[in-house]
Design an enzyme around this catalytic site. Structure first.
Site, mmCIF file in Angstrom:
data_model
loop_
_atom_site.group_PDB
_atom_site.id
_atom_site.type_symbol
_atom_site.label_atom_id
_atom_site.label_comp_id
_atom_site.label_asym_id
_atom_site.label_seq_id
_atom_site.Cartn_x
_atom_site.Cartn_y
_atom_site.Cartn_z
ATOM 1 N N ARG A 24 5.355 26.614 -14.383
ATOM 2 C CA ARG A 24 5.460 25.564 -13.357
ATOM 3 C C ARG A 24 4.253 24.626 -13.421
ATOM 4 N NH1 ARG A 24 8.059 25.347 -7.995
ATOM 5 N NH2 ARG A 24 6.952 23.779 -6.814
ATOM 6 N N SER A 32 2.852 14.848 -14.186
ATOM 7 C CA SER A 32 1.746 14.050 -13.651
ATOM 8 C C SER A 32 1.196 13.111 -14.724
ATOM 9 C CB SER A 32 0.634 14.963 -13.136
ATOM 10 O OG SER A 32 1.099 15.752 -12.075
ATOM 11 N N TRP A 33 1.062 13.617 -15.943
ATOM 12 C CA TRP A 33 0.588 12.773 -17.050
ATOM 13 C C TRP A 33 1.566 11.631 -17.297
ATOM 14 C CZ3 TRP A 33 -3.747 11.632 -19.147
ATOM 15 C CH2 TRP A 33 -3.787 10.949 -20.356
ATOM 16 N N GLU A 42 1.428 -0.866 -15.132
ATOM 17 C CA GLU A 42 1.230 -1.824 -14.046
ATOM 18 C C GLU A 42 -0.140 -2.489 -14.198
ATOM 19 O OE1 GLU A 42 3.460 -2.634 -11.595
ATOM 20 O OE2 GLU A 42 4.822 -1.368 -12.750
ATOM 21 N N ALA A 44 -2.072 -4.072 -12.132
ATOM 22 C CA ALA A 44 -3.036 -3.782 -11.062
ATOM 23 C C ALA A 44 -3.677 -2.416 -11.270
ATOM 24 C CB ALA A 44 -2.344 -3.845 -9.696
ATOM 25 N N GLU A 83 -2.485 2.801 -5.114
ATOM 26 C CA GLU A 83 -1.786 1.905 -6.048
ATOM 27 C C GLU A 83 -0.621 2.633 -6.721
ATOM 28 O OE1 GLU A 83 -0.574 -1.345 -7.422
ATOM 29 O OE2 GLU A 83 -2.621 -1.532 -6.659
ATOM 30 N N GLU A 99 19.136 -7.056 -5.384
ATOM 31 C CA GLU A 99 19.365 -8.077 -4.365
ATOM 32 C C GLU A 99 18.293 -8.000 -3.283
ATOM 33 O OE1 GLU A 99 21.309 -4.376 -3.103
ATOM 34 O OE2 GLU A 99 21.517 -5.531 -4.937
ATOM 35 N N SER A 112 2.046 -2.824 -0.251
ATOM 36 C CA SER A 112 0.998 -3.773 -0.618
ATOM 37 C C SER A 112 -0.128 -3.777 0.415
ATOM 38 C CB SER A 112 1.599 -5.178 -0.752
ATOM 39 O OG SER A 112 0.616 -6.108 -1.115
ATOM 40 N N CYS A 127 -20.387 -1.639 -0.320
ATOM 41 C CA CYS A 127 -21.357 -2.607 0.221
ATOM 42 C C CYS A 127 -22.394 -1.913 1.100
ATOM 43 C CB CYS A 127 -20.638 -3.701 1.010
ATOM 44 S SG CYS A 127 -19.773 -4.880 -0.042
#
Length: 136
Positions: A24, A32-33, A42, A44, A83, A99, A112, A127
């Site tokens: 398993r 996962s890979w 993608e 981003a 992401e 559609e 998003s 920061c």
């Protein structure tokens, strides 16, 4: 554990659910890979991976303790996780149909927004750490 209708998995429907132990784990690792490879398609996610190549090692130098370094690194990894989840939502929505639909738009917009919030959190953490490290 006793087999009940709630926890019984029909092997004809999905034989993968019958795996146990090391088998398993190995199969889950392969899936996962494959997910990471799909995410790499993608733009981003690729950009965030490149940023992570810089920020993850930098977290060791910017953080003044192991906890600060861990928080800095975790904030970067969190962006990548969100992401990937956003990409998964978009993929499912696109599979349902090409559609336009208000619920499809809503799902994609929420995904998003989750990415945006993770990026803002990451930026705020970095920061603050940079300010504490170099402005004092």
């Amino acid at each position: 554990m006793e087999s009940t209708p709630e926890n019984h998995i029909d092997p004809a429907v999905n034989p993968q659910k019958q795996r146990r132990g090391l088998s398993r784990i190995l199969h889950a690792t392969r899936y996962s890979w494959a997910g990471l490879q799909a995410g790499w398609n993608e733009p981003a996610f690729r950009q965030e991976c490149v940023l992570a190549l810089v920020l993850l090692p930098a977290s060791l130098f910017v953080g003044q303790s192991w906890v600060e370094s861990a928080v800095l690194a975790a904030s970067v990894i969190a962006v990548m996780v969100v992401e990937l989840l956003n990409t998964a939502v978009e993929s499912v929505v696109d599979r349902v149909g090409p559609e336009w639909h208000q619920l499809s738009k809503r799902a994609k917009d929420i995904g998003s927004a989750a990415v945006l919030l993770s990026l803002l959190l990451c930026a705020a953490i970095w920061c603050a750490a940079l300010w504490q490290r170099f402005a004092v």
